[in-house]
Design a protein around this motif. Sequence first.
Motif, PDB file in Angstrom:
ATOM      1  N   ALA A 276       0.772  -1.115  -0.069  1.00 37.58           N
ATOM      2  CA  ALA A 276      -0.053   0.133   0.032  1.00 37.58           C
ATOM      3  C   ALA A 276       0.844   1.277  -0.047  1.00 37.58           C
ATOM      4  N   ALA A 277       1.922   1.050   0.870  1.00 31.00           N
ATOM      5  CA  ALA A 277       2.608   2.310   0.678  1.00 31.00           C
ATOM      6  C   ALA A 277       3.432   2.532  -0.462  1.00 31.00           C
ATOM      7  N   PHE A 278       3.815   1.616  -1.176  1.00 31.59           N
ATOM      8  CA  PHE A 278       4.482   1.764  -2.501  1.00 31.59           C
ATOM      9  C   PHE A 278       3.456   2.403  -3.500  1.00 31.59           C
ATOM     10  N   ALA A 279       2.431   2.049  -3.538  1.00 24.10           N
ATOM     11  CA  ALA A 279       1.241   2.798  -4.597  1.00 24.10           C
ATOM     12  C   ALA A 279       1.064   3.958  -4.158  1.00 24.10           C
ATOM     13  N   ASN A 280       1.013   4.658  -2.748  1.00 21.75           N
ATOM     14  CA  ASN A 280       1.232   5.946  -2.633  1.00 21.75           C
ATOM     15  C   ASN A 280       2.269   6.717  -2.848  1.00 21.75           C
ATOM     16  N   LEU A 281       3.446   6.091  -2.575  1.00 17.43           N
ATOM     17  CA  LEU A 281       4.655   6.610  -3.160  1.00 17.43           C
ATOM     18  C   LEU A 281       4.641   6.739  -4.871  1.00 17.43           C
ATOM     19  N   MET A 282       4.180   6.065  -5.508  1.00 16.77           N
ATOM     20  CA  MET A 282       4.000   6.064  -6.846  1.00 16.77           C
ATOM     21  C   MET A 282       3.209   7.230  -7.364  1.00 16.77           C
ATOM     22  N   PHE A 283       2.040   7.439  -6.432  1.00 19.12           N
ATOM     23  CA  PHE A 283       1.037   8.485  -7.075  1.00 19.12           C
ATOM     24  C   PHE A 283       1.584   9.816  -6.404  1.00 19.12           C
ATOM     25  N   SER A 284       2.428   9.877  -5.241  1.00 16.03           N
ATOM     26  CA  SER A 284       2.950  10.942  -4.861  1.00 16.03           C
ATOM     27  C   SER A 284       3.959  11.488  -6.115  1.00 16.03           C
ATOM     28  N   THR A 287       2.879  13.322  -8.936  1.00 15.86           N
ATOM     29  CA  THR A 287       2.936  14.807  -9.196  1.00 15.86           C
ATOM     30  C   THR A 287       4.173  15.665  -9.538  1.00 15.86           C
ATOM     31  N   LEU A 288       5.282  14.810  -9.229  1.00 14.14           N
ATOM     32  CA  LEU A 288       6.388  15.537  -9.765  1.00 14.14           C
ATOM     33  C   LEU A 288       6.937  15.068 -11.255  1.00 14.14           C
ATOM     34  N   ALA A 289       6.640  13.847 -11.488  1.00 16.89           N
ATOM     35  CA  ALA A 289       7.190  13.331 -12.825  1.00 16.89           C
ATOM     36  C   ALA A 289       6.089  12.060 -13.100  1.00 16.89           C
ATOM     37  N   PRO A 290       5.180  12.471 -14.165  1.00 12.66           N
ATOM     38  CA  PRO A 290       3.919  11.635 -14.067  1.00 12.66           C
ATOM     39  C   PRO A 290       4.556  10.255 -14.974  1.00 12.66           C
ATOM     40  N   ILE A 291       5.670  10.309 -15.701  1.00 14.02           N
ATOM     41  CA  ILE A 291       6.300   9.230 -16.421  1.00 14.02           C
ATOM     42  C   ILE A 291       7.483   8.668 -15.717  1.00 14.02           C
ATOM     43  N   PRO A 292       7.598   7.530 -15.137  1.00 10.21           N
ATOM     44  CA  PRO A 292       6.562   6.437 -15.545  1.00 10.21           C
ATOM     45  C   PRO A 292       5.617   6.246 -14.222  1.00 10.21           C
ATOM     46  N   PHE A 293       5.801   6.919 -13.023  1.00  2.00           N
ATOM     47  CA  PHE A 293       5.302   6.637 -11.822  1.00  2.00           C
ATOM     48  C   PHE A 293       3.825   6.405 -11.898  1.00  2.00           C
ATOM     49  N   ARG A 294       3.163   7.200 -12.723  1.00  2.00           N
ATOM     50  CA  ARG A 294       1.757   7.242 -12.824  1.00  2.00           C
ATOM     51  C   ARG A 294       1.117   5.809 -13.082  1.00  2.00           C
ATOM     52  N   LEU A 295       1.692   5.206 -14.107  1.00  2.00           N
ATOM     53  CA  LEU A 295       1.355   4.076 -14.808  1.00  2.00           C
ATOM     54  C   LEU A 295       1.677   2.858 -13.869  1.00  2.00           C
ATOM     55  N   VAL A 296       2.867   2.965 -13.314  1.00  2.00           N
ATOM     56  CA  VAL A 296       3.262   1.914 -12.358  1.00  2.00           C
ATOM     57  C   VAL A 296       2.414   2.006 -11.237  1.00  2.00           C
ATOM     58  N   GLY A 298      -0.858   2.816 -10.898  1.00  2.00           N
ATOM     59  CA  GLY A 298      -2.013   2.292 -11.119  1.00  2.00           C
ATOM     60  C   GLY A 298      -2.012   0.671 -11.399  1.00  2.00           C
ATOM     61  N   VAL A 299      -1.095   0.489 -12.009  1.00  2.00           N
ATOM     62  CA  VAL A 299      -0.947  -1.164 -12.205  1.00  2.00           C
ATOM     63  C   VAL A 299      -0.680  -1.952 -10.612  1.00  2.00           C
ATOM     64  N   GLU A 300       0.274  -1.299 -10.029  1.00  2.00           N
ATOM     65  CA  GLU A 300       0.375  -1.903  -8.681  1.00  2.00           C
ATOM     66  C   GLU A 300      -0.572  -1.629  -7.678  1.00  2.00           C
ATOM     67  N   LEU A 301      -1.414  -1.096  -7.866  1.00  2.00           N
ATOM     68  CA  LEU A 301      -2.536  -0.779  -6.794  1.00  2.00           C
ATOM     69  C   LEU A 301      -3.567  -1.826  -7.294  1.00  2.00           C
ATOM     70  N   VAL A 302      -3.897  -2.084  -8.552  1.00  2.00           N
ATOM     71  CA  VAL A 302      -4.819  -3.143  -8.792  1.00  2.00           C
ATOM     72  C   VAL A 302      -4.220  -4.439  -8.266  1.00  2.00           C
ATOM     73  N   GLY A 303      -2.956  -4.859  -8.263  1.00  2.00           N
ATOM     74  CA  GLY A 303      -2.489  -6.129  -7.856  1.00  2.00           C
ATOM     75  C   GLY A 303      -2.429  -5.789  -6.302  1.00  2.00           C
ATOM     76  N   ALA A 304      -2.054  -4.759  -5.610  1.00  2.00           N
ATOM     77  CA  ALA A 304      -1.964  -4.957  -4.398  1.00  2.00           C
ATOM     78  C   ALA A 304      -3.359  -5.025  -3.517  1.00  2.00           C
ATOM     79  N   THR A 305      -4.394  -4.366  -4.139  1.00  2.00           N
ATOM     80  CA  THR A 305      -5.906  -4.467  -3.679  1.00  2.00           C
ATOM     81  C   THR A 305      -5.950  -5.944  -3.543  1.00  2.00           C
ATOM     82  N   LEU A 306      -5.795  -6.796  -4.524  1.00  2.00           N
ATOM     83  CA  LEU A 306      -6.070  -8.303  -4.413  1.00  2.00           C
ATOM     84  C   LEU A 306      -5.518  -8.827  -3.363  1.00  2.00           C
ATOM     85  N   VAL A 307      -4.048  -8.713  -3.193  1.00  2.00           N
ATOM     86  CA  VAL A 307      -3.306  -9.197  -2.292  1.00  2.00           C
ATOM     87  C   VAL A 307      -3.575  -8.830  -0.996  1.00  2.00           C
TER      88      VAL A 307
END
Length: 333
Positions: A276-284, A287-296, A298-307
């Motif tokens: 969960a912390a990693f997903a928040n890190l990517m979204f944070s 806000t400074l550099a959308p590529i590649p953190f925004r996509l990563v 989003g993908v990690e959040l979906v997987g993290a939710t299931l796990v």
Amino acid sequence: MSQTPPRIMPKPFNTAPQGLWRATPPAIFPPIMGLLGLGLAWRNAAKLFPSAPDWIGEMILGAVSLLYLFAVVAYLAKVVRRPSVVADDLRILPGRAGLSAGADAGFLFAAVLVPYSAGLARLVLVLSLIALTTVAGLTIRSFLIGPAEQRRVTPVWHLTFVGFILAPLSAVPLGYLGMSQFIFATTLPIAAAIWAISAMQFARADVPPPLRPLLAVHLAPVSLFGIVATLLGYTTLALAFAWIGLTALVVYLIGIRYLTKGDFSALWGAFTFPLAAFANLMFSAATLAPIPFRLVGGVELVGATLVIVFIAMKIMQLWTRGKLAKATNAATV
């Protein structure tokens, strides 16, 4: 004719004490901490992805906040009966991890409350600071009076001594900038020392399979320092932690079979809050550099939710069935 009096059977020596919540295990808190972080991640995702409804995060946060409050009441019921039970729980690794996570989760709960009530968020923040300081102090006391092997550095030390880095998640929005800067500056060297010592220990000896899930905890401080650095305006540091976190996640994914070699246990809760912390890190970082953190993110959040949901449900089921306290050697009163 006289009747033979009924025979009274002696009470077994190992009979569990009667009463509600006399053996509440601290191991319930790590997955709850992960669920709170997950809800915050969905809240942040809604700010970056127009297709992500904001009600998902708020729904998760509402439900998990109630679960967290219930868990706190359940554990405090044990403490009220015998306050020294806290020291007993801190003597074992699952207990130290659980109680530290319980206090750390309070900081996340404060962050949940910020948009709704600044006053209530401030109160929860102060209570969480007191709780984690108490847990840290009692843990140090346990180290001093306990056996030498208890003082071995483990990833759980991050939860106990670096967990204060969660405070700025609510402290910065509430206006406590100086306090947040102080927490960042003091916890970073502690985390660095834990990482360094842990690396040396890992180089000397392998980690037993049952304890390997705890290695995932090392990812959580990386993520949190990156998030807090963004909040404090430390742009270069924030991006550095984002790249370090991304690299670490790749390493963890490559070694997932190594980390999960042991049978499922309550220690698998250690997987939840770092994800969960990693997903928040990517979204944070997005806000400074959308590529590649925004996509990563989003993908990690979906997987993290299931796990996270899967692990949390399994651990909560063990609790409701009365098996978690025995499995984690939780103290009883």
